[in-house]
Design a protein around this motif. Sequence first.
Motif, PDB file in Angstrom:
ATOM      1  N   TRP A 197       0.974  -1.286  -0.283  1.00 21.80           N
ATOM      2  CA  TRP A 197       0.110  -0.346  -0.059  1.00 21.80           C
ATOM      3  C   TRP A 197       1.162   1.331  -0.027  1.00 21.80           C
ATOM      4  N   THR A 198       0.192   2.409  -0.376  1.00 23.78           N
ATOM      5  CA  THR A 198       1.181   3.598  -0.213  1.00 23.78           C
ATOM      6  C   THR A 198       0.471   4.165   0.320  1.00 23.78           C
ATOM      7  N   ASP A 199       1.193   5.256   0.782  1.00 21.38           N
ATOM      8  CA  ASP A 199       0.823   6.221   1.277  1.00 21.38           C
ATOM      9  C   ASP A 199      -0.546   7.266   1.521  1.00 21.38           C
ATOM     10  N   THR A 200      -0.450   7.432   0.241  1.00 23.92           N
ATOM     11  CA  THR A 200      -2.396   7.511   0.359  1.00 23.92           C
ATOM     12  C   THR A 200      -2.922   6.656   0.735  1.00 23.92           C
ATOM     13  N   GLN A 201      -3.107   5.377   0.475  1.00 19.81           N
ATOM     14  CA  GLN A 201      -4.153   4.292   0.580  1.00 19.81           C
ATOM     15  C   GLN A 201      -3.829   4.196   2.717  1.00 19.81           C
ATOM     16  N   ARG A 202      -3.063   4.230   3.167  1.00 12.33           N
ATOM     17  CA  ARG A 202      -2.765   4.364   4.594  1.00 12.33           C
ATOM     18  C   ARG A 202      -3.208   5.636   4.957  1.00 12.33           C
ATOM     19  N   LEU A 203      -3.336   6.456   4.445  1.00 12.56           N
ATOM     20  CA  LEU A 203      -4.208   7.870   5.175  1.00 12.56           C
ATOM     21  C   LEU A 203      -5.084   8.248   4.939  1.00 12.56           C
ATOM     22  N   ALA A 204      -5.440   7.471   3.818  1.00 16.57           N
ATOM     23  CA  ALA A 204      -7.378   7.289   3.676  1.00 16.57           C
ATOM     24  C   ALA A 204      -7.950   6.365   4.222  1.00 16.57           C
ATOM     25  N   GLN A 205      -6.840   4.730   4.989  1.00 19.81           N
ATOM     26  CA  GLN A 205      -7.999   4.838   5.622  1.00 19.81           C
ATOM     27  C   GLN A 205      -7.679   5.040   6.762  1.00 19.81           C
ATOM     28  N   ALA A 206      -7.320   5.677   7.351  1.00 17.79           N
ATOM     29  CA  ALA A 206      -6.862   6.011   9.148  1.00 17.79           C
ATOM     30  C   ALA A 206      -7.696   7.455   9.163  1.00 17.79           C
ATOM     31  N   LYS A 207      -8.037   8.335   7.384  1.00 17.44           N
ATOM     32  CA  LYS A 207      -9.166   8.925   7.636  1.00 17.44           C
ATOM     33  C   LYS A 207     -10.206   8.527   8.183  1.00 17.44           C
ATOM     34  N   GLU A 208     -10.891   7.490   7.038  1.00 16.92           N
ATOM     35  CA  GLU A 208     -12.060   6.883   7.415  1.00 16.92           C
ATOM     36  C   GLU A 208     -11.892   5.838   9.538  1.00 16.92           C
TER      37      GLU A 208
END
Length: 395
Positions: free
Chosen positions: A248-259
């Motif tokens: 996973w990219t940082d963008t995917q990690r951040l999107a998951q955490a935001k959710e």
Amino acid sequence: MADASNGAHVGNGVADELPVGIKCIVFEKNAPAVGERDWSMGLHWGAPVLKSLMPDEWWPRIQSVHADPSEPLKDPDTLKFVQGDNGNTIAAFPISNFYRLRRSKLRQLLSQELDVRYEKRLANVTFAEDGKSVTAHFTDGTSATGSFLVGADGSRSTIRQCLLGPELGEIKKIPYCATFIECRYPKEQALFLRSFHSLYLATAHPDNFMGFFSTQFVEDPEDPTTWTFKFYISWQSSLEEQRATASWTDTQRLAQAKEFAKKFCDPWKSAYEWVPDNAGVWYMGMTEWDPGHEGHRWDNHDGLITIVGDAAHPMTYQRGQGLNHSLTDAGNLRDTLVKIRNGADRKQEITDFEEEMITRAGDEVRSCTLNTALLHDWEKVKNSPFYNKGMAKNH
């Protein structure tokens, strides 16, 4: 390596200064100005040991290492633990002399006047046939020989694997993970986020999440736009899930955490909602290595080599114990080396040092892993060591 006559220390730990006339060389795997991720660490019951490891005139400078150098320590301060969905206080722990120290600044302070050799990544270790010296071999083809080698090369220690083999010495992954975010905010947002606590706030969520929010660094106390915050949400994640999302990219990690954060109270809810897409993101699966586990007792080769800190007892971080135990290792090892220099038996003294460390820190490794599991199970939160003992030292 560091020894009672001449030697060196291999690793990147902070507990390197031995102000008792013992010569040492520090071999550091990174370059002097490498752009490592920085973080802050809790120092509490280990503070007297750190003070003993540095010249007296350095200790007043410890405030400059603090997350907010402008704010004097509160004695006692209070660490609040809140319910993640509504912000209600679950518990509040009084903490005396609690320092929130920046790792990068602490390393700079403790590196003064040391002989540090940078960009020296360890490859292997060998021992002289006469049993009087140990040699560290580096990936650049160079080597260094001394009479004592101290491995402080982190949780994925090469030296630990040299001593025990790649299987027994390998870090143990556990089914929990976290995504850390580092960010600055506009003035009004920064003031709002810091209004919950000037330095730190912890949470457990009924949906089996755990979180932490901290002020990482205050560059200018009068300018909130210069304040850096670091925070995370952690959750139970099977090893299969960790492997499946490893790319996973940082963008995917951040999107998951935001959710995840949409279910949280403030400051997490707003902090994640406001965080820009280019914020610093650091994901990590949690790990441990128990030095007291069967088969984990390493051979110190008659007192020629040992491991300390995260190399000897990497632990989960929710109870904030890692730095305090690592500094205790350093203080005890300093005392051990003085005894050896004064004529005590090297093998016996190093073995005694290790046995105390294994008992003390091994107990903490197990306690921290149990604590991590309990904090991610809402029905068991109130039974966790964090809830019952806060960050107090194990006895």
